[in-house]
Scaffold this motif. Structure first.
Motif, PDB file in Angstrom:
ATOM      1  N   LEU A  67       0.831  -1.206   0.000  1.00  0.00           N
ATOM      2  CA  LEU A  67       0.000   0.000   0.000  1.00  0.00           C
ATOM      3  C   LEU A  67       0.866   1.257   0.000  1.00  0.00           C
ATOM      4  O   LEU A  67       0.529   2.257  -0.637  1.00  0.00           O
ATOM      5  CB  LEU A  67      -0.932  -0.009   1.214  1.00  0.00           C
ATOM      6  CG  LEU A  67      -2.134  -0.941   1.119  1.00  0.00           C
ATOM      7  CD1 LEU A  67      -2.884  -0.971   2.452  1.00  0.00           C
ATOM      8  CD2 LEU A  67      -3.075  -0.523  -0.002  1.00  0.00           C
ATOM      9  N   LEU A  68       1.983   1.219   0.723  1.00  0.00           N
ATOM     10  CA  LEU A  68       2.886   2.366   0.734  1.00  0.00           C
ATOM     11  C   LEU A  68       3.498   2.574  -0.644  1.00  0.00           C
ATOM     12  O   LEU A  68       3.652   3.712  -1.102  1.00  0.00           O
ATOM     13  CB  LEU A  68       3.976   2.158   1.786  1.00  0.00           C
ATOM     14  CG  LEU A  68       4.943   3.330   1.997  1.00  0.00           C
ATOM     15  CD1 LEU A  68       4.181   4.597   2.381  1.00  0.00           C
ATOM     16  CD2 LEU A  68       5.970   2.986   3.078  1.00  0.00           C
ATOM     17  N   VAL A  69       3.838   1.485  -1.320  1.00  0.00           N
ATOM     18  CA  VAL A  69       4.338   1.589  -2.690  1.00  0.00           C
ATOM     19  C   VAL A  69       3.271   2.215  -3.581  1.00  0.00           C
ATOM     20  O   VAL A  69       3.568   3.069  -4.428  1.00  0.00           O
ATOM     21  CB  VAL A  69       4.750   0.209  -3.221  1.00  0.00           C
ATOM     22  CG1 VAL A  69       5.080   0.276  -4.711  1.00  0.00           C
ATOM     23  CG2 VAL A  69       5.952  -0.323  -2.453  1.00  0.00           C
ATOM     24  N   ALA A  70       2.013   1.800  -3.405  1.00  0.00           N
ATOM     25  CA  ALA A  70       0.924   2.368  -4.203  1.00  0.00           C
ATOM     26  C   ALA A  70       0.790   3.868  -3.959  1.00  0.00           C
ATOM     27  O   ALA A  70       0.539   4.644  -4.892  1.00  0.00           O
ATOM     28  CB  ALA A  70      -0.389   1.653  -3.871  1.00  0.00           C
ATOM     29  N   LEU A  71       0.966   4.295  -2.712  1.00  0.00           N
ATOM     30  CA  LEU A  71       0.892   5.727  -2.387  1.00  0.00           C
ATOM     31  C   LEU A  71       2.010   6.494  -3.093  1.00  0.00           C
ATOM     32  O   LEU A  71       1.778   7.553  -3.687  1.00  0.00           O
ATOM     33  CB  LEU A  71       0.984   5.910  -0.877  1.00  0.00           C
ATOM     34  CG  LEU A  71       0.715   7.313  -0.312  1.00  0.00           C
ATOM     35  CD1 LEU A  71       0.286   7.207   1.149  1.00  0.00           C
ATOM     36  CD2 LEU A  71       1.930   8.216  -0.416  1.00  0.00           C
ATOM     37  N   VAL A  72       3.226   5.947  -3.030  1.00  0.00           N
ATOM     38  CA  VAL A  72       4.361   6.621  -3.677  1.00  0.00           C
ATOM     39  C   VAL A  72       4.140   6.700  -5.177  1.00  0.00           C
ATOM     40  O   VAL A  72       4.359   7.747  -5.806  1.00  0.00           O
ATOM     41  CB  VAL A  72       5.669   5.877  -3.341  1.00  0.00           C
ATOM     42  CG1 VAL A  72       6.824   6.408  -4.188  1.00  0.00           C
ATOM     43  CG2 VAL A  72       5.992   6.023  -1.857  1.00  0.00           C
ATOM     44  N   ILE A  91      -3.531   3.311 -15.482  1.00  0.00           N
ATOM     45  CA  ILE A  91      -2.504   2.321 -15.172  1.00  0.00           C
ATOM     46  C   ILE A  91      -3.014   1.285 -14.177  1.00  0.00           C
ATOM     47  O   ILE A  91      -2.521   0.164 -14.115  1.00  0.00           O
ATOM     48  CB  ILE A  91      -1.235   3.016 -14.618  1.00  0.00           C
ATOM     49  CG1 ILE A  91      -0.026   2.078 -14.670  1.00  0.00           C
ATOM     50  CG2 ILE A  91      -1.460   3.495 -13.200  1.00  0.00           C
ATOM     51  CD1 ILE A  91       0.456   1.759 -16.047  1.00  0.00           C
ATOM     52  N   SER A  92      -4.042   1.648 -13.405  1.00  0.00           N
ATOM     53  CA  SER A  92      -4.563   0.709 -12.415  1.00  0.00           C
ATOM     54  C   SER A  92      -5.319  -0.453 -13.052  1.00  0.00           C
ATOM     55  O   SER A  92      -5.699  -1.397 -12.353  1.00  0.00           O
ATOM     56  CB  SER A  92      -5.476   1.440 -11.418  1.00  0.00           C
ATOM     57  OG  SER A  92      -6.594   1.986 -12.076  1.00  0.00           O
ATOM     58  N   LEU A  93      -5.540  -0.407 -14.365  1.00  0.00           N
ATOM     59  CA  LEU A  93      -6.121  -1.564 -15.043  1.00  0.00           C
ATOM     60  C   LEU A  93      -5.204  -2.783 -14.956  1.00  0.00           C
ATOM     61  O   LEU A  93      -5.599  -3.890 -15.320  1.00  0.00           O
ATOM     62  CB  LEU A  93      -6.404  -1.232 -16.508  1.00  0.00           C
ATOM     63  CG  LEU A  93      -7.560  -0.247 -16.747  1.00  0.00           C
ATOM     64  CD1 LEU A  93      -7.650   0.104 -18.218  1.00  0.00           C
ATOM     65  CD2 LEU A  93      -8.869  -0.825 -16.259  1.00  0.00           C
ATOM     66  N   PHE A 146      12.582   7.634  -4.290  1.00  0.00           N
ATOM     67  CA  PHE A 146      11.348   7.096  -3.714  1.00  0.00           C
ATOM     68  C   PHE A 146      10.557   6.260  -4.717  1.00  0.00           C
ATOM     69  O   PHE A 146      10.172   5.130  -4.419  1.00  0.00           O
ATOM     70  CB  PHE A 146      10.480   8.238  -3.172  1.00  0.00           C
ATOM     71  CG  PHE A 146      11.027   8.863  -1.933  1.00  0.00           C
ATOM     72  CD1 PHE A 146      10.709   8.370  -0.680  1.00  0.00           C
ATOM     73  CD2 PHE A 146      11.891   9.945  -2.006  1.00  0.00           C
ATOM     74  CE1 PHE A 146      11.216   8.936   0.467  1.00  0.00           C
ATOM     75  CE2 PHE A 146      12.415  10.528  -0.864  1.00  0.00           C
ATOM     76  CZ  PHE A 146      12.079  10.024   0.377  1.00  0.00           C
ATOM     77  N   CYS A 147      10.298   6.822  -5.907  1.00  0.00           N
ATOM     78  CA  CYS A 147       9.460   6.120  -6.874  1.00  0.00           C
ATOM     79  C   CYS A 147      10.214   5.005  -7.593  1.00  0.00           C
ATOM     80  O   CYS A 147       9.576   4.148  -8.221  1.00  0.00           O
ATOM     81  CB  CYS A 147       8.903   7.106  -7.896  1.00  0.00           C
ATOM     82  SG  CYS A 147       7.957   8.451  -7.158  1.00  0.00           S
ATOM     83  N   VAL A 153      -6.399   5.823  -6.178  1.00  0.00           N
ATOM     84  CA  VAL A 153      -6.953   6.547  -5.028  1.00  0.00           C
ATOM     85  C   VAL A 153      -5.929   7.554  -4.518  1.00  0.00           C
ATOM     86  O   VAL A 153      -6.252   8.718  -4.232  1.00  0.00           O
ATOM     87  CB  VAL A 153      -7.354   5.562  -3.917  1.00  0.00           C
ATOM     88  CG1 VAL A 153      -7.859   6.310  -2.695  1.00  0.00           C
ATOM     89  CG2 VAL A 153      -8.423   4.600  -4.424  1.00  0.00           C
ATOM     90  N   TRP A 154      -4.676   7.100  -4.411  1.00  0.00           N
ATOM     91  CA  TRP A 154      -3.626   8.002  -3.940  1.00  0.00           C
ATOM     92  C   TRP A 154      -3.335   9.079  -4.985  1.00  0.00           C
ATOM     93  O   TRP A 154      -3.011  10.218  -4.620  1.00  0.00           O
ATOM     94  CB  TRP A 154      -2.360   7.209  -3.631  1.00  0.00           C
ATOM     95  CG  TRP A 154      -2.573   6.093  -2.662  1.00  0.00           C
ATOM     96  CD1 TRP A 154      -2.412   4.761  -2.891  1.00  0.00           C
ATOM     97  CD2 TRP A 154      -2.994   6.209  -1.304  1.00  0.00           C
ATOM     98  NE1 TRP A 154      -2.718   4.036  -1.764  1.00  0.00           N
ATOM     99  CE2 TRP A 154      -3.072   4.902  -0.766  1.00  0.00           C
ATOM    100  CE3 TRP A 154      -3.317   7.290  -0.477  1.00  0.00           C
ATOM    101  CZ2 TRP A 154      -3.455   4.646   0.548  1.00  0.00           C
ATOM    102  CZ3 TRP A 154      -3.698   7.033   0.834  1.00  0.00           C
ATOM    103  CH2 TRP A 154      -3.767   5.738   1.329  1.00  0.00           C
ATOM    104  N   ALA A 155      -3.469   8.732  -6.264  1.00  0.00           N
ATOM    105  CA  ALA A 155      -3.248   9.736  -7.308  1.00  0.00           C
ATOM    106  C   ALA A 155      -4.278  10.860  -7.207  1.00  0.00           C
ATOM    107  O   ALA A 155      -3.947  12.044  -7.338  1.00  0.00           O
ATOM    108  CB  ALA A 155      -3.310   9.081  -8.688  1.00  0.00           C
TER     109      ALA A 155
END
Length: 327
Positions: free
Chosen positions: A12-17, A101-103, A222-223, A252-254
């Protein structure tokens, strides 16, 4: 915290970054050419990874053969993801890039056919369907219109990323591969790929301001370094499909970053889409966890010699040399 929850939290932290990376990439590519941005991102990442790997060196050899064999193809696929993704975000909005990209969450289970427990249950596909509806709502809430060239590029990036996630699992699962060393190989591969095309544009770095360099540093450390390293660490401890679902919270984070830092407006459709994305992700990961933990069916064994008195082979007329002894 259990190992499963810890792995989920890292993903989830990776998804946020990554959700925040689109705004950074769009800002950086507005000031510098795309291929130059990618080269600097990879070069800074490689320097950081080499420093970490050298500082934590253990044993007589820095890289093992298994790490090199996995790192070379993964470096190529990761570079392919980033080049298509960066060109895409340069020609569409940061919100659309994060949403399309979330597809990957839909494409990864279709490509992840290497499991020994058979296909994923229908409930998992239903959960991904909820995520697809969420993506549609998020797009509508941010004014998504006819697909642009950048949108089509992001679709291609989603397909390549799904293949990359599956490949990470297949090349690292069950092998003694250190995530840091694997990530270092990937960053070196990317640096070597983008160096020849970035050389003519290197003088433009002299005119980059502090804000641009801050975006490049964030994208690199980070990314790239943090995200690649922790993604590899996490995928080694879970399945590619589960990792893809958790990374699927990226839009969601985007949206959150866009609202907080980009001045975008949170509409009712956007809020509903974000809620459905979280719900679909949680549902899907629960289904996948139960599917992975289910006991495997016992292997089929050959039937023993029948003891039915009708069968001639079990009668006293059988030759003694072929008779079975019972325990």
């Amino acid at each position: 915290m259990s190992d499963v929850r810890r792995t989920d939290a890292v993903l989830l932290l990776v998804a946020l970054v990554w959700g925040s990376s689109y705004l950074s990439a769009q800002t950086a590519t507005a000031a510098l050419p795309v291929l130059l941005v990618l080269f600097v991102r990879y070069a800074l990442s490689a320097v950081a990874c080499l420093g970490l790997a050298a500082g934590g060196r253990r044993g007589p050899r820095l890289w093992t053969r298994a790490e090199l064999r996995a790192g070379l193809p993964l470096g190529l696929t990761q570079a392919a993801v980033l080049v298509v993704e960066t060109y895409g975000v340069a020609h569409t909005s940061a919100a659309n890039a994060g949403l399309i990209i979330s597809l990957t969450i839909v494409l990864t289970p279709l490509l992840d056919r290497g499991g020994r427990r058979g296909p994923l249950p229908g409930a998992f596909l239903a959960a991904t369907g909820v995520c697809v509806v969420a993506i549609a709502l998020l797009m509508s809430g941010n004014g998504f219109h006819a697909p642009r060239s950048g949108d089509l590029l992001m679709l291609g990036a989603a397909l390549i990323r799904a293949g990359h996630v599956v490949l990470v699992g297949r090349l690292t699962s069950g092998r003694a591969i250190r995530p840091l060393h694997l990530t270092t190989v990937q960053t070196l591969v990317g640096t070597a790929l983008f160096l020849p095309v970035a050389v003519p544009e290197l003088p433009e770095l002299g005119g980059a301001d502090a804000a641009t360099w801050a975006q490049l540093t964030y994208l690199a450390l980070f990314c790239s370094v943090f995200a690649f390293l922790t993604q590899t660490w996490a995928v080694q401890r879970t399945s590619a499909s589960r990792a893809s679902l958790l990374l699927g919270t990226e839009p969601v984070w985007a949206v959150a970053v866009g609202v907080a830092l980009g001045g975008e407006r949170l509409t009712a459709l956007t809020g509903l889409g974000a809620a459905l994305m979280v719900a679909g992700t949680y549902w899907g990961q629960s289904v996948e966890r139960e599917h992975r933990r289910a006991p495997e069916p016992p292997p089929s064994l050959p039937h023993p010699v029948s003891e039915d008195p009708v069968c001639p082979s079990t009668t006293s007329t059988s030759p003694p040399s072929t008779a079975r002894t019972s325990a």
